[in-house]
Write a protein that holds these residues in place. Sequence first.
Motif, PDB file in Angstrom:
ATOM      1  N   MET A   1     -21.402  16.168  69.847  1.00 51.95           N
ATOM      2  CA  MET A   1     -21.376  15.272  68.692  1.00 51.95           C
ATOM      3  C   MET A   1     -22.505  14.264  68.826  1.00 51.95           C
ATOM      4  O   MET A   1     -23.031  14.055  69.908  1.00 51.95           O
ATOM      5  N   ILE A   2     -22.836  13.643  67.716  1.00 49.20           N
ATOM      6  CA  ILE A   2     -23.841  12.575  67.705  1.00 49.20           C
ATOM      7  C   ILE A   2     -23.171  11.273  68.111  1.00 49.20           C
ATOM      8  O   ILE A   2     -22.094  10.948  67.617  1.00 49.20           O
ATOM      9  N   TRP A   3     -23.795  10.511  69.001  1.00 52.26           N
ATOM     10  CA  TRP A   3     -23.277   9.223  69.446  1.00 52.26           C
ATOM     11  C   TRP A   3     -23.552   8.185  68.363  1.00 52.26           C
ATOM     12  O   TRP A   3     -24.691   7.805  68.135  1.00 52.26           O
ATOM     13  N   GLY A   4     -22.488   7.760  67.653  1.00 55.42           N
ATOM     14  CA  GLY A   4     -22.599   6.751  66.611  1.00 55.42           C
ATOM     15  C   GLY A   4     -22.035   7.219  65.280  1.00 55.42           C
ATOM     16  O   GLY A   4     -21.777   8.398  65.086  1.00 55.42           O
ATOM     17  N   PHE A   5     -21.815   6.280  64.369  1.00 52.95           N
ATOM     18  CA  PHE A   5     -21.325   6.539  63.019  1.00 52.95           C
ATOM     19  C   PHE A   5     -22.454   6.338  62.032  1.00 52.95           C
ATOM     20  O   PHE A   5     -23.189   5.345  62.132  1.00 52.95           O
ATOM     21  N   PRO A   6     -22.577   7.201  61.032  1.00 52.14           N
ATOM     22  CA  PRO A   6     -23.602   6.968  60.001  1.00 52.14           C
ATOM     23  C   PRO A   6     -23.288   5.665  59.250  1.00 52.14           C
ATOM     24  O   PRO A   6     -22.137   5.400  58.938  1.00 52.14           O
ATOM     25  N   ARG A   7     -24.302   4.872  58.982  1.00 50.25           N
ATOM     26  CA  ARG A   7     -24.100   3.632  58.220  1.00 50.25           C
ATOM     27  C   ARG A   7     -23.781   3.966  56.768  1.00 50.25           C
ATOM     28  O   ARG A   7     -24.186   5.007  56.263  1.00 50.25           O
ATOM     29  N   PHE A   8     -23.095   3.060  56.104  1.00 47.79           N
ATOM     30  CA  PHE A   8     -22.710   3.266  54.706  1.00 47.79           C
ATOM     31  C   PHE A   8     -23.907   3.436  53.786  1.00 47.79           C
ATOM     32  O   PHE A   8     -23.841   4.133  52.777  1.00 47.79           O
ATOM     33  N   ASP A   9     -25.043   2.821  54.136  1.00 40.59           N
ATOM     34  CA  ASP A   9     -26.237   2.920  53.291  1.00 40.59           C
ATOM     35  C   ASP A   9     -27.155   4.070  53.708  1.00 40.59           C
ATOM     36  O   ASP A   9     -28.210   4.280  53.127  1.00 40.59           O
ATOM     37  N   GLY A  10     -26.747   4.828  54.749  1.00 35.74           N
ATOM     38  CA  GLY A  10     -27.534   5.970  55.195  1.00 35.74           C
ATOM     39  C   GLY A  10     -28.733   5.609  56.056  1.00 35.74           C
ATOM     40  O   GLY A  10     -29.517   6.471  56.423  1.00 35.74           O
ATOM     41  N   LYS A  11     -28.889   4.331  56.383  1.00 33.43           N
ATOM     42  CA  LYS A  11     -30.036   3.886  57.190  1.00 33.43           C
ATOM     43  C   LYS A  11     -29.577   3.541  58.602  1.00 33.43           C
ATOM     44  O   LYS A  11     -29.134   2.432  58.871  1.00 33.43           O
ATOM     45  N   GLY A  12     -29.675   4.488  59.496  1.00 33.62           N
ATOM     46  CA  GLY A  12     -29.310   4.235  60.879  1.00 33.62           C
ATOM     47  C   GLY A  12     -27.850   4.564  61.164  1.00 33.62           C
ATOM     48  O   GLY A  12     -27.165   5.202  60.375  1.00 33.62           O
ATOM     49  N   ILE A  13     -27.397   4.119  62.340  1.00 32.27           N
ATOM     50  CA  ILE A  13     -26.030   4.388  62.761  1.00 32.27           C
ATOM     51  C   ILE A  13     -25.383   3.120  63.307  1.00 32.27           C
ATOM     52  O   ILE A  13     -26.067   2.179  63.725  1.00 32.27           O
ATOM     53  N   LEU A  14     -24.060   3.130  63.329  1.00 33.23           N
ATOM     54  CA  LEU A  14     -23.271   2.043  63.906  1.00 33.23           C
ATOM     55  C   LEU A  14     -22.679   2.540  65.218  1.00 33.23           C
ATOM     56  O   LEU A  14     -22.275   3.701  65.317  1.00 33.23           O
ATOM     57  N   ILE A  15     -22.601   1.680  66.212  1.00 32.83           N
ATOM     58  CA  ILE A  15     -22.007   2.092  67.488  1.00 32.83           C
ATOM     59  C   ILE A  15     -20.879   1.183  67.933  1.00 32.83           C
ATOM     60  O   ILE A  15     -20.230   1.459  68.921  1.00 32.83           O
ATOM     61  N   ASN A  16     -20.626   0.103  67.218  1.00 30.23           N
ATOM     62  CA  ASN A  16     -19.587  -0.837  67.635  1.00 30.23           C
ATOM     63  C   ASN A  16     -18.579  -1.086  66.526  1.00 30.23           C
ATOM     64  O   ASN A  16     -18.935  -1.131  65.356  1.00 30.23           O
ATOM     65  N   ALA A  17     -17.330  -1.275  66.914  1.00 31.01           N
ATOM     66  CA  ALA A  17     -16.278  -1.672  65.985  1.00 31.01           C
ATOM     67  C   ALA A  17     -15.304  -2.556  66.763  1.00 31.01           C
ATOM     68  O   ALA A  17     -15.077  -2.331  67.953  1.00 31.01           O
ATOM     69  N   ARG A  18     -14.755  -3.539  66.114  1.00 35.50           N
ATOM     70  CA  ARG A  18     -13.736  -4.375  66.747  1.00 35.50           C
ATOM     71  C   ARG A  18     -12.396  -3.652  66.677  1.00 35.50           C
ATOM     72  O   ARG A  18     -11.982  -3.215  65.608  1.00 35.50           O
ATOM     73  N   ALA A  19     -11.730  -3.538  67.810  1.00 33.38           N
ATOM     74  CA  ALA A  19     -10.446  -2.842  67.853  1.00 33.38           C
ATOM     75  C   ALA A  19      -9.447  -3.456  66.879  1.00 33.38           C
ATOM     76  O   ALA A  19      -8.679  -2.736  66.233  1.00 33.38           O
ATOM     77  N   GLU A  20      -9.472  -4.787  66.737  1.00 34.33           N
ATOM     78  CA  GLU A  20      -8.484  -5.433  65.874  1.00 34.33           C
ATOM     79  C   GLU A  20      -8.706  -5.169  64.392  1.00 34.33           C
ATOM     80  O   GLU A  20      -7.770  -5.302  63.605  1.00 34.33           O
ATOM     81  N   THR A  21      -9.920  -4.803  63.979  1.00 33.88           N
ATOM     82  CA  THR A  21     -10.187  -4.616  62.548  1.00 33.88           C
ATOM     83  C   THR A  21     -10.697  -3.216  62.195  1.00 33.88           C
ATOM     84  O   THR A  21     -10.952  -2.944  61.024  1.00 33.88           O
TER      85      THR A  21
END
Length: 106
Positions: free
Chosen positions: A57-77
């Motif tokens: 798999m690719i390390w990261g999530f696609p950004r909502f705008d299609g520009k780059g990727i996200l790698i962090n999320a807060r567990a609480e949200t």
Amino acid sequence: MCGRYYMDDETAREIRRLVLKLDQKICSESDQTAAVFPSQKVTVITGRGRHMEAEQMIWGFPRFDGKGILINARAETAVERRTFKESVLHRRCVIPAKGFFLSVVL
């Protein structure tokens, strides 16, 4: 809170099979013996039905705008965010790693 668990022979065999398969995949991917960076393909353990599999798999999530990727999320949200909600609820995986670290640019 339960402090004990049970593992039967079938589960132990499944874990052995998965570890051997994972070991073969990681050994065939020479770039996975060093630091892994966002957007790289990595081997992860996923659940498919009642079985676990090692897959790329690719390390990261696609950004909502299609520009780059996200790698962090807060567990609480994370469950509240559209980007992560379905994955947190239904598509989890195990990332075999020695550790995680933060890169700091000086």
